[in-house]
Design a protein around this motif. Structure first.
Motif, PDB file in Angstrom:
ATOM      1  N   VAL A   1       0.866  -1.193   0.000  1.00 12.64           N
ATOM      2  CA  VAL A   1       0.000   0.000   0.000  1.00 12.64           C
ATOM      3  C   VAL A   1       0.900   1.240   0.000  1.00 12.64           C
ATOM      4  O   VAL A   1       1.699   1.426   0.919  1.00 12.64           O
ATOM      5  N   TYR A   2       0.820   2.067  -1.032  1.00 15.89           N
ATOM      6  CA  TYR A   2       1.666   3.272  -1.120  1.00 15.89           C
ATOM      7  C   TYR A   2       0.833   4.451  -1.548  1.00 15.89           C
ATOM      8  O   TYR A   2      -0.111   4.308  -2.311  1.00 15.89           O
ATOM      9  N   VAL A   3       1.245   5.606  -1.083  1.00 15.75           N
ATOM     10  CA  VAL A   3       0.671   6.833  -1.630  1.00 15.75           C
ATOM     11  C   VAL A   3       1.353   7.048  -2.986  1.00 15.75           C
ATOM     12  O   VAL A   3       2.571   7.153  -3.062  1.00 15.75           O
ATOM     13  N   GLY A   4       0.563   7.078  -4.046  1.00 11.80           N
ATOM     14  CA  GLY A   4       1.112   7.105  -5.406  1.00 11.80           C
ATOM     15  C   GLY A   4       1.540   8.487  -5.853  1.00 11.80           C
ATOM     16  O   GLY A   4       1.091   8.984  -6.876  1.00 11.80           O
ATOM     17  N   VAL A   5       2.380   9.110  -5.050  1.00 10.06           N
ATOM     18  CA  VAL A   5       2.866  10.445  -5.403  1.00 10.06           C
ATOM     19  C   VAL A   5       4.385  10.388  -5.361  1.00 10.06           C
ATOM     20  O   VAL A   5       4.970  10.123  -4.308  1.00 10.06           O
ATOM     21  N   CYS A   6       5.024  10.589  -6.512  1.00  9.35           N
ATOM     22  CA  CYS A   6       6.477  10.498  -6.598  1.00  9.35           C
ATOM     23  C   CYS A   6       7.112  11.482  -5.621  1.00  9.35           C
ATOM     24  O   CYS A   6       6.690  12.642  -5.531  1.00  9.35           O
ATOM     25  N   THR A   7       8.133  11.040  -4.895  1.00  8.51           N
ATOM     26  CA  THR A   7       8.769  11.899  -3.894  1.00  8.51           C
ATOM     27  C   THR A   7       9.653  12.962  -4.525  1.00  8.51           C
ATOM     28  O   THR A   7      10.187  13.811  -3.820  1.00  8.51           O
ATOM     29  N   HIS A   8       9.788  12.910  -5.850  1.00  7.76           N
ATOM     30  CA  HIS A   8      10.584  13.933  -6.526  1.00  7.76           C
ATOM     31  C   HIS A   8       9.745  15.207  -6.682  1.00  7.76           C
ATOM     32  O   HIS A   8       9.887  16.152  -5.937  1.00  7.76           O
ATOM     33  N   LEU A   9       8.791  15.204  -7.633  1.00  6.11           N
ATOM     34  CA  LEU A   9       7.984  16.413  -7.830  1.00  6.11           C
ATOM     35  C   LEU A   9       6.486  16.127  -7.881  1.00  6.11           C
ATOM     36  O   LEU A   9       5.713  16.913  -8.419  1.00  6.11           O
TER      37      LEU A   9
ATOM     38  N   PRO B   1       0.787   4.863   3.651  1.00  9.41           N
ATOM     39  CA  PRO B   1      -0.222   5.449   4.549  1.00  9.41           C
ATOM     40  C   PRO B   1      -0.546   4.469   5.674  1.00  9.41           C
ATOM     41  O   PRO B   1      -0.297   3.271   5.540  1.00  9.41           O
ATOM     42  N   PRO B   2      -1.099   4.974   6.786  1.00 11.31           N
ATOM     43  CA  PRO B   2      -1.567   4.030   7.801  1.00 11.31           C
ATOM     44  C   PRO B   2      -2.664   3.156   7.190  1.00 11.31           C
ATOM     45  O   PRO B   2      -3.539   3.663   6.498  1.00 11.31           O
ATOM     46  N   HIS B   3      -2.563   1.867   7.419  1.00 12.89           N
ATOM     47  CA  HIS B   3      -3.580   0.983   6.831  1.00 12.89           C
ATOM     48  C   HIS B   3      -3.686  -0.277   7.667  1.00 12.89           C
ATOM     49  O   HIS B   3      -2.758  -0.633   8.389  1.00 12.89           O
ATOM     50  N   VAL B   4      -4.816  -0.932   7.555  1.00  5.81           N
ATOM     51  CA  VAL B   4      -5.025  -2.172   8.294  1.00  5.81           C
ATOM     52  C   VAL B   4      -5.981  -3.041   7.502  1.00  5.81           C
ATOM     53  O   VAL B   4      -6.874  -2.554   6.810  1.00  5.81           O
ATOM     54  N   LEU B   5      -5.712  -4.359   7.557  1.00  5.51           N
ATOM     55  CA  LEU B   5      -6.588  -5.295   6.870  1.00  5.51           C
ATOM     56  C   LEU B   5      -7.685  -5.695   7.862  1.00  5.51           C
ATOM     57  O   LEU B   5      -7.439  -6.440   8.793  1.00  5.51           O
TER      58      LEU B   5
ATOM     59  N   SER C   1     -10.599  -7.229   7.178  1.00 12.00           N
ATOM     60  CA  SER C   1     -11.058  -8.582   6.871  1.00 12.00           C
ATOM     61  C   SER C   1     -10.272  -8.999   5.629  1.00 12.00           C
ATOM     62  O   SER C   1      -9.634  -8.158   5.002  1.00 12.00           O
ATOM     63  N   PRO C   2     -10.292 -10.276   5.250  1.00  7.67           N
ATOM     64  CA  PRO C   2      -9.492 -10.688   4.088  1.00  7.67           C
ATOM     65  C   PRO C   2      -9.856  -9.930   2.815  1.00  7.67           C
ATOM     66  O   PRO C   2      -9.070  -9.904   1.874  1.00  7.67           O
ATOM     67  N   THR C   3     -11.044  -9.318   2.772  1.00  8.24           N
ATOM     68  CA  THR C   3     -11.441  -8.633   1.543  1.00  8.24           C
ATOM     69  C   THR C   3     -11.567  -7.120   1.730  1.00  8.24           C
ATOM     70  O   THR C   3     -11.992  -6.429   0.832  1.00  8.24           O
ATOM     71  N   GLN C   4     -11.229  -6.626   2.902  1.00  5.99           N
ATOM     72  CA  GLN C   4     -11.415  -5.206   3.132  1.00  5.99           C
ATOM     73  C   GLN C   4     -10.196  -4.564   3.781  1.00  5.99           C
ATOM     74  O   GLN C   4      -9.733  -5.019   4.823  1.00  5.99           O
ATOM     75  N   LEU C   5      -9.701  -3.531   3.085  1.00  5.59           N
ATOM     76  CA  LEU C   5      -8.542  -2.802   3.586  1.00  5.59           C
ATOM     77  C   LEU C   5      -9.016  -1.439   4.045  1.00  5.59           C
ATOM     78  O   LEU C   5      -9.820  -0.789   3.372  1.00  5.59           O
ATOM     79  N   ARG C   6      -8.547  -1.013   5.212  1.00  5.00           N
ATOM     80  CA  ARG C   6      -8.947   0.303   5.702  1.00  5.00           C
ATOM     81  C   ARG C   6      -7.732   1.235   5.659  1.00  5.00           C
ATOM     82  O   ARG C   6      -6.705   0.957   6.270  1.00  5.00           O
ATOM     83  N   LEU C   7      -7.892   2.343   4.928  1.00  2.00           N
ATOM     84  CA  LEU C   7      -6.812   3.332   4.835  1.00  2.00           C
ATOM     85  C   LEU C   7      -7.045   4.412   5.869  1.00  2.00           C
ATOM     86  O   LEU C   7      -8.177   4.820   6.099  1.00  2.00           O
ATOM     87  N   GLY C   8      -5.960   4.872   6.489  1.00  4.46           N
ATOM     88  CA  GLY C   8      -6.080   5.960   7.454  1.00  4.46           C
ATOM     89  C   GLY C   8      -6.240   5.470   8.869  1.00  4.46           C
ATOM     90  O   GLY C   8      -6.441   6.262   9.781  1.00  4.46           O
ATOM     91  N   GLU C   9      -6.199   4.150   9.077  1.00  2.00           N
ATOM     92  CA  GLU C   9      -6.292   3.624  10.439  1.00  2.00           C
ATOM     93  C   GLU C   9      -5.177   2.606  10.619  1.00  2.00           C
ATOM     94  O   GLU C   9      -4.903   1.816   9.712  1.00  2.00           O
TER      95      GLU C   9
END
Lengths: 413, 259, 208
Positions: free
Chosen positions: C125-133, C179-183, C185-193
């Protein structure tokens, strides 16, 4: 304050600025120009409190521009979004309610100050030679400010905005031949909606800056001809004048603070005294509110509009009431400027103020019965004053003797 | 000459019509009795406890028919609600979300910066469901309605059940002293003890009416307390400045005047 | 007389100057106070709702596939890595070519400071923003042979491996943030927690 030589012709005796200021001033003489026009500039020594309104209008104009720019950053000019965006400024935007309150109170008091400023010009004959252009630029400003105020009143897109727009576009449509086309250009589509709002938003924003440009001309004109004064006679010697600073800066400051107190009282404690509550309901093309009337500053013209039974005639009367002012320097041929020395004009002007107020009151009522008669009589008097009384007075009036100089009148000869 | 005659005629007309206008006003204007409110006058401030009780009445009763579109749940921090309480409140409201992948409407729990949920999907739907007249939005009701708070209170306590003997009876309409024609489609919204205030204030109809009126006035003018407070400081500052400026001006002009 | 008054001005400057200065200072203070609502209105209007966690349904995400979710207005890549991908990430040759193979720079929560840079190895899980610009890198799946999966930034050619780690010799200075994330359930990912007992303030990551 360190320069004691206010005695010379302005700018001549000012020591050249040194250091960085001097370096800039040699290349672009902004500092010496400022000194010449706002520090050492000489004004008649007898200007009364009515001469504060020029400075007051300048300050309010700056306030209007500043608040307007910040409000525009948060405004949406669409049929669906305008009302809610203004609500969001008032409620959710941090400090937004204060910005909007300043802009609303400022608009009302700007018009009020403008009317007083104009009346002062009328009373003391400031439109006469050599100040005709000064007067004309002032009237152009009046028209521009009224247009700006009207466009601005559309923007919250409440019930009064919508129905005001409706009435005015229909009135414009009453112009013979080109009326239909004009109306269509104003609305921008077959109904009052997105196109109309967007046009009027851009117009409102643009006009504000055009006003600044014309104010520049207006101020330049007054610095060329010099200020008129309550006696209406030109200063002859240095005894008749005082420098802008410190005499009129301190006097303007007192006037400005008193004006600010009125401004503050209205804005913080009686905000709904000048606002129309119905404009807090969103525009609804299906329901006309019970009593539509324009803002108070348009009421006299609305009274005139209503007093003529024909739609186009009403429009002509309302527009004519301002057009006639443009001809004032040539309608009033009397060599005496100030109404202080013109007993007939003085009474006539008092009547003009009464007529103006009566027209406003009539504008608040439906054009029927007594109010119709009041509006017509007041309208007749308004035009009669400029077109009949003033030209006649120039010939027949027995004027009072003018003092030999301003200083003499002030008991300082 | 002409003018004088007309003026005389006008004066005569005004004189004659004066008694006429008083006669014409036979249906007495609905001026509600004046109540004492904390928020009245140039120094008035809201009582946050009353606002919170008033919001409870709005939330439980008014909001089932009336929208308050201009407000967000976050705005309730202005009546002293805590961030957590606002979060919980918003979360308990189901808000329409974007259509899902198959185009079906969805709903989601509300968030603090959502606008108050409207009870009807549109004004047309509201009108269709409420007998032809959409219940007005309450965001600015207390400003738009003439006599604002006084009228709201009089109206909410002005239902007569049963109606007076001489009042016309129309099925589906209710008698109220404070509406034009005395008949209104909105049933009496408040009843004694219908809700329980957490602070123990007895929830009489009058008490609920007072509280919800306060809340509606706040909703229409949420910055009143701050406005009055700021205004007071600004006025004090300006008076101080005025004294200084007058002194400076007098001192400056003495040189001209005293000679 | 005016002339006379002008000379008095120079003989008693003290009190007028003092009064003038105090008044001018008072006016200036008032003007500054007027600026308060203007400045306030410019404050960024952080929407509280943007900080609420976002649930993402990952049931339809096949191994080797990547999807993009939106969290706090930013694109978040969710990559389901194949066993080969995972093996590749531990390849010594690759690791030698990484600028920060051990994730020592703060770009991820502590529970993602590991070789796969995530909570569970299967999901990256990554924030898809290049660290360059700040451009959004493009995912290239492993297609067998030498074509190892990676992220390429379209703007200035920065390259990241399938754990979002930046390669050497490219302009981007840091690994892609996690980003902070947690699984849940096997089919559900929560972003921001974050998972229970963990916490991560995303605004604390290192940025240029």
């Amino acid at each position: 304050m360190k320069t004691p030589e206010n005695t010379g012709d302005h700018s001549a005796n000012t020591p050249p600025a040194t250091g960085l200021a001097g370096w800039i001033d040699q290349r672009l003489p902004v500092i010496s120009a400022f000194r010449a026009e706002y520090v050492d500039f000489r004004l008649p020594r007898n200007l009364n409190w009515l001469w504060n309104f020029g400075a007051i209008l300048t300050v309010v104009l700056v306030l209007m521009l500043a608040t307007g720019i910040f409000l525009a950053m948060n405004y949406t000019a669409t049929d669906a979004g305008a009302f809610l965006s203004v609500e969001a400024i008032d409620r959710q935007l941090s400090g937004g309610w204060l910005l909007r309150a300043m802009h609303m109170t400022g608009a009302n008091l700007f018009l009020a100050a403008l009317y007083i400023h104009l009346f002062r010009g009328l009373y003391y004959g400031s439109y006469k030679a050599p100040r005709e252009i000064l007067w004309l630029t002032g009237l152009i400003l009046l028209v521009m400010v009224m247009a700006t105020a009207f466009a601005g009143y559309m923007l919250p897109w409440g019930q009064m905005s919508y129905w005001g727009a409706d009435v005015i576009t229909k009135a414009v449509g009453a112009v013979p031949v080109i009326g239909g086309a004009l109306e269509h250009i104003m609305t921008g589509s077959d109904h009052l909606g997105d196109v109309f709002l967007h046009r009027f938003f851009v117009l409102h924003f643009l006009m504000a800056f055009l006003v600044v440009a014309v104010v520049g001309l207006h101020v330049t004109a007054v610095h060329i001809s010099g200020s008129n004064n309550p006696l209406g006679i030109e200063p002859k010697t240095k005894k008749d004048t005082l420098t802008f600073h410190p005499y009129y800066t301190t006097k303007d400051l007192v006037g400005l603070i008193i004006f600010a107190l009125i401004f503050t009282a209205l804005m913080f404690f009686w905000p709904n005294l000048l606002a129309e509550p119905a404009n807090y309901a969103p525009a609804d093309p299906m329901h006309t509110p019970a009593d539509i009337e324009p803002e108070w500053y348009f009421l006299p013209f609305y009274g005139l509009l209503q007093s003529v039974p024909s739609k186009f005639g009403g429009l002509l009367a309302a527009a004519g009431s301002i057009v006639v002012l443009f001809f004032l320097p040539w309608l009033d041929r009397s060599p005496i400027r100030s109404a202080r020395f013109r007993p007939l004009c003085r009474v006539g002007l008092l009547g003009l103020v009464v007529a103006f107020v009566l027209l406003a009151v009539a504008g608040k009522h439906h054009a029927e019965g007594v109010w119709m008669i009041v509006a017509r009589l007041a309208g007749l008097y308004y035009f009669g004053y400029f077109l009949v009384l003033l030209p006649l007075a120039a010939r027949m009036e027995k004027t009072r003797p003018l003092p030999s100089s301003i200083a003499a009148a002030e008991g300082d000869a | 000459m002409m003018k004088t005659t007309r003026l005389l005629a006008l004066a005569a007309a005004a004189f004659l019509s004066a008694p006429l206008t008083t006669l014409a006003a036979v249906p007495e204007p609905l001026v509600p009795p004046h109540q004492k409110w904390d928020f009245d006058g140039p120094f008035g401030q809201f009582d946050q406890k009353a606002l919170q009780r008033g919001f409870m009445v709005y939330d439980r009763i008014c909001s089932t028919c009336h929208g308050m579109k201009a407000l967000t749940y976050n705005d309730l921090s202005g009546i002293g609600m805590s961030e957590q309480a606002i979060l919980d409140l918003a979360h308990s409201k189901m808000i329409a979300g974007p259509p899902d992948v198959s185009g079906q409407p969805t709903s989601r729990p509300g968030r603090p910066d959502d606008h108050f949920r409207s009870p009807f999907p549109s004004d047309e739907a509201a009108a269709a469901m409420m007998g032809g007249v959409a219940p007005p939005d309450q965001s600015r009701l207390a400003v738009i309605q003439p006599h604002g708070a006084d009228w709201l209170y009089a109206f909410l306590t002005g239902y007569k059940m049963p109606p007076p003997a001489d009042a016309p009876v129309v099925p589906g309409k209710f008698y109220n002293d404070w509406v034009d024609g005395h008949l209104i489609g909105m049933p009496p919204p408040l009843m004694n003890g219908m809700i329980q205030y957490p602070d123990g204030t007895p929830a009489t109809v009058e008490q609920q009416a007072r509280d919800v009126t306060s809340f509606l006035v706040w909703a229409a003018d949420p910055h009143r307390t701050a406005r009055h407070r700021t205004g007071l400081w600004v006025v004090l500052y300006l008076i101080g400045l005025l004294v200084l400026a007058i002194a400076w001006k007098k001192k400056t002009w003495k040189r001209v005047k005293s000679q | 007389m005016t002339d006379h008054s002008d000379t008095t001005e120079s003989t008693e400057p003290g009190r007028r100057d003092f009064l003038g200065m105090v008044t001018t200072a008072g006016v200036a203070a008032g003007a500054c106070a007027c600026a308060v609502p203007f400045v306030q209105s410019l404050a960024p209007q952080d929407s509280a709702s943007a900080h609420l966690p976002v649930d993402v349904d990952i049931s339809k995400l096949a191994p080797g596939q990547q999807m993009t979710a939106v969290w706090q207005g930013k694109p978040v890549f969710i990559l389901r890595r194949t066993p080969e991908d995972l093996k590749q990430l531990q390849d010594a040759a690759l690791v030698a070519d990484l600028r920060d193979p051990d994730s020592s720079v703060l770009q991820q929560p502590s529970y993602a400071k590991n070789w796969h840079r995530s909570f569970v190895p299967e999901y990256g899980v990554y924030v898809g923003v290049c660290t360059h610009l700040g451009c959004v890198p493009v995912y290239e799946a492993t297609t067998g042979g030498d074509n190892k999966g990676r992220y390429n930034c379209p703007c200035h050619g920065s390259k990241f491996d399938l754990a979002g780690r930046v390669r050497k010799g490219v302009p981007a200075p840091y690994n892609l943030p996690v980003p902070p994330h947690v699984l849940v359930s096997p089919t559900q990912l929560r972003l921001g927690e974050s998972p229970k007992g963990e916490s991560f303030d995303f605004s604390s990551i290192v940025q240029i």
